[in-house]
Design an enzyme around this catalytic site. Structure first.
Site, PDB file in Angstrom:
ATOM      1  N   GLU A  51       0.823  -1.208   0.000  1.00 18.96           N
ATOM      2  CA  GLU A  51       0.000   0.000   0.000  1.00 18.96           C
ATOM      3  C   GLU A  51       0.857   1.258   0.000  1.00 18.96           C
ATOM      4  O   GLU A  51       0.592   2.221  -0.726  1.00 18.96           O
ATOM      5  CB  GLU A  51      -0.924   0.008   1.232  1.00 18.96           C
ATOM      6  N   TRP A 169      19.486 -36.952 -16.756  1.00 16.97           N
ATOM      7  CA  TRP A 169      18.333 -36.166 -16.241  1.00 16.97           C
ATOM      8  C   TRP A 169      17.045 -36.896 -16.632  1.00 16.97           C
ATOM      9  O   TRP A 169      16.911 -37.310 -17.779  1.00 16.97           O
ATOM     10  CB  TRP A 169      18.326 -34.750 -16.798  1.00 16.97           C
TER      11      TRP A 169
END
Length: 365
Positions: A51, A169
């Site tokens: 804010e 991987w």
């Protein structure tokens, strides 16, 4: 209009995830005459608040504007004045707030203060997204521990490695980049001592432009077995590294690690196998301010957290390959006697990432 501008505020709030702990991440959009005159989100370290940032950018244009805020503005004095007073002082005429803040220091008081000042307050717009965005902060307030997200990458048959341990991987480059992006949105990334010793990971965010978003690195290492040559230890002065250990861990080892820049989190409560009790360990991390922890350990730590009912979110990367029953499973034994005792999750999202898939789940109950 309210939903559209609140969506923008929620998007801003998500920018701060991983960088604002122990505070929530709040987004604020100021609108006057149908035009955005100010935007802000919680800054690194939790200050300034969203804010305050939006009001600073709007200047005098904030007078008479509507403030769209993703979480109830704070109403207590801390390191900075309360956001309610900033909004009132700027002359905002209307506030649309997604959700009440459960923090006892706020908890409805911010909304009441705005209404007492004559500001028209609307609540509930975008509440479900706001609740998910700050689920970690809310959990820390209510239960004293951070949200725990378990990330794993498996084959279609739920294997994380071959029988010999080969895992690089299983998923492709796009999925690995997505995993690094996940790290950037969490306060900490956590592994067990086995992963830290065997894999010797960096546990950093290595996406171009996001290197400064690396989270705190946490290792669960009850007996301080991690070597001083481990990457997370050698770079502890560059990227914060915490090790959770037993309170009675070897003093000489502890002193050597602390001299290297590691922060030790000592836990007195001991669970199975002489390891620190997981709930107590998470409570200690929560007490240090962490709100979101991403777990990247192997099947042992994953099983322990699942068995204890401490996994709140699941990120499941799935590659289109099959390893077979002799491969290493995604989880160790859970000791279930019936299906009714199995941890259950609801699917939040499904995403295609290169040739792989990412499913996101939330714990049921």
């Amino acid at each position: 209009m309210d939903a559209r501008f609140m969506d923008a505020a929620l998007g801003l709030a998500q920018r701060g995830l991983g960088r604002v702990w122990p505070n929530p991440s709040v987004g604020c959009v100021l609108v006057a005459g149908g035009r955005v005159v100010g935007r802000g989100w919680t800054q690194p370290g939790g200050r300034p608040h969203g804010e305050t940032e939006a009001l600073r950018r709007a200047g005098e244009a904030a007078r008479g504007a509507t403030a769209y805020v993703s979480l109830e503005p704070c109403n207590h004095w801390g390191k900075t004045p309360p956001c309610t007073e900033a909004l009132i002082g700027a002359g905002v005429s209307r506030a649309v707030v997604a959700l009440e803040d459960p923090d006892p220091r706020v908890s409805g008081g911010g909304l009441a203060r705005l209404r007492a000042a004559g500001i028209d307050v609307v609540t509930g717009v975008g509440a479900s997204v706001a609740a998910e965005t700050n689920a970690g902060f809310f959990l820390r307030i209510r239960e004293g521990r951070p949200l725990v997200a378990l990330k794993t990458a498996t084959t279609l048959d739920g294997r994380i490695a071959t029988a010999s341990g080969e895992s690089r991987w299983i998923t492709g480059e796009a999925a690995r980049a997505r995993a690094h992006a996940l790290r950037a949105t969490y306060d900490a990334v956590l592994v067990g001592s086995e992963t830290a010793v065997v894999d010797d990971p960096d546990l950093t965010c290595r996406l171009p432009g996001l290197e400064d978003r690396s989270p705190v690195r946490v290792v669960l290492d009850s007996g301080l077995r991690i070597p001083l040559t481990a990457r997370v230890v050698r770079t502890a002065t560059d990227v914060p590294t915490w090790i959770v250990c037993r309170a009675d861990a070897d003093p000489a080892r502890a002193a050597a690690l602390e001299s290297a820049g590691v922060r030790l989190v000592r836990v007195a409560e001991v669970g199975a196998g002489g390891r620190p009790d997981l709930a107590a360990a998470l409570g200690a991390l929560g007490a240090l301010g962490l709100t979101r922890v991403l777990v990247e350990g192997g099947g042992i730590i994953g099983a322990a957290l699942l068995s204890a009912g401490l996994v709140d979110r699941l990120y499941w990367f799935r590659a289109a390959m099959v390893i077979g029953g002799d491969g290493r499973p995604v989880s160790g034994p859970l000791g279930l006697g019936s299906l009714a005792a199995a941890p259950r999750f609801r699917r939040l999202a499904v995403e295609t990432v290169g040739d792989d898939a990412l499913e996101t789940f939330a714990r049921q109950g």
